[in-house]
Design a protein around this motif. Sequence first.
Motif, PDB file in Angstrom:
ATOM      1  N   THR A 179     -14.467 -20.130 -54.134  1.00 52.92           N
ATOM      2  CA  THR A 179     -15.584 -19.704 -53.300  1.00 52.92           C
ATOM      3  C   THR A 179     -16.348 -20.941 -52.823  1.00 52.92           C
TER       4      THR A 179
ATOM      5  N   CYS B 229     -13.005 -16.305 -48.501  1.00 47.03           N
ATOM      6  CA  CYS B 229     -13.968 -15.789 -47.526  1.00 47.03           C
ATOM      7  C   CYS B 229     -15.165 -16.729 -47.435  1.00 47.03           C
TER       8      CYS B 229
ATOM      9  N   LEU C 154      -8.318 -18.105 -46.265  1.00 49.94           N
ATOM     10  CA  LEU C 154      -9.189 -17.288 -45.413  1.00 49.94           C
ATOM     11  C   LEU C 154      -8.370 -16.269 -44.642  1.00 49.94           C
TER      12      LEU C 154
ATOM     13  N   LEU D 140     -10.411 -13.562 -42.984  1.00 46.55           N
ATOM     14  CA  LEU D 140     -11.391 -12.948 -42.103  1.00 46.55           C
ATOM     15  C   LEU D 140     -12.547 -13.914 -41.883  1.00 46.55           C
TER      16      LEU D 140
END
Length: 118
Positions: free
Chosen positions: A41, A65, A86, A88
């Motif tokens: 993250t 994301c 990734l 989106l």
Amino acid sequence: MNVPNLDILLDKAIKGMLCGGGLVDDLPISMLDFRHCQLRTIPKEIGKFRKSLEELHLDSNNIGCLSRGLFHCQMLRRLTMSDNELYLIPAYLNCLWNLRELNLSNNALLDLPLSIRN
């Protein structure tokens, strides 16, 4: 997979700018480099530098994301996130008014928001 301690990564990223053994929240940091750090993250601590951060390099990690905290970095001009996971990109990426360079190559993107296609 062993993920490095984020405080150590931040210490390394800001090249020893320490005060009292800890990170200084209001340092005018303009660039952070987290390439090849095995991140899953985007570190929320990036928000500490939202007033000054202009370049953020997150290439070659395992990030799936974009976190909302990233979009508080209004001075961000360059964001590189190639070679991640990734799939989106949220439409609110266009909230980064100063963003001039965006590298999302070698990800599993399904589509791009209309606001950033050009």
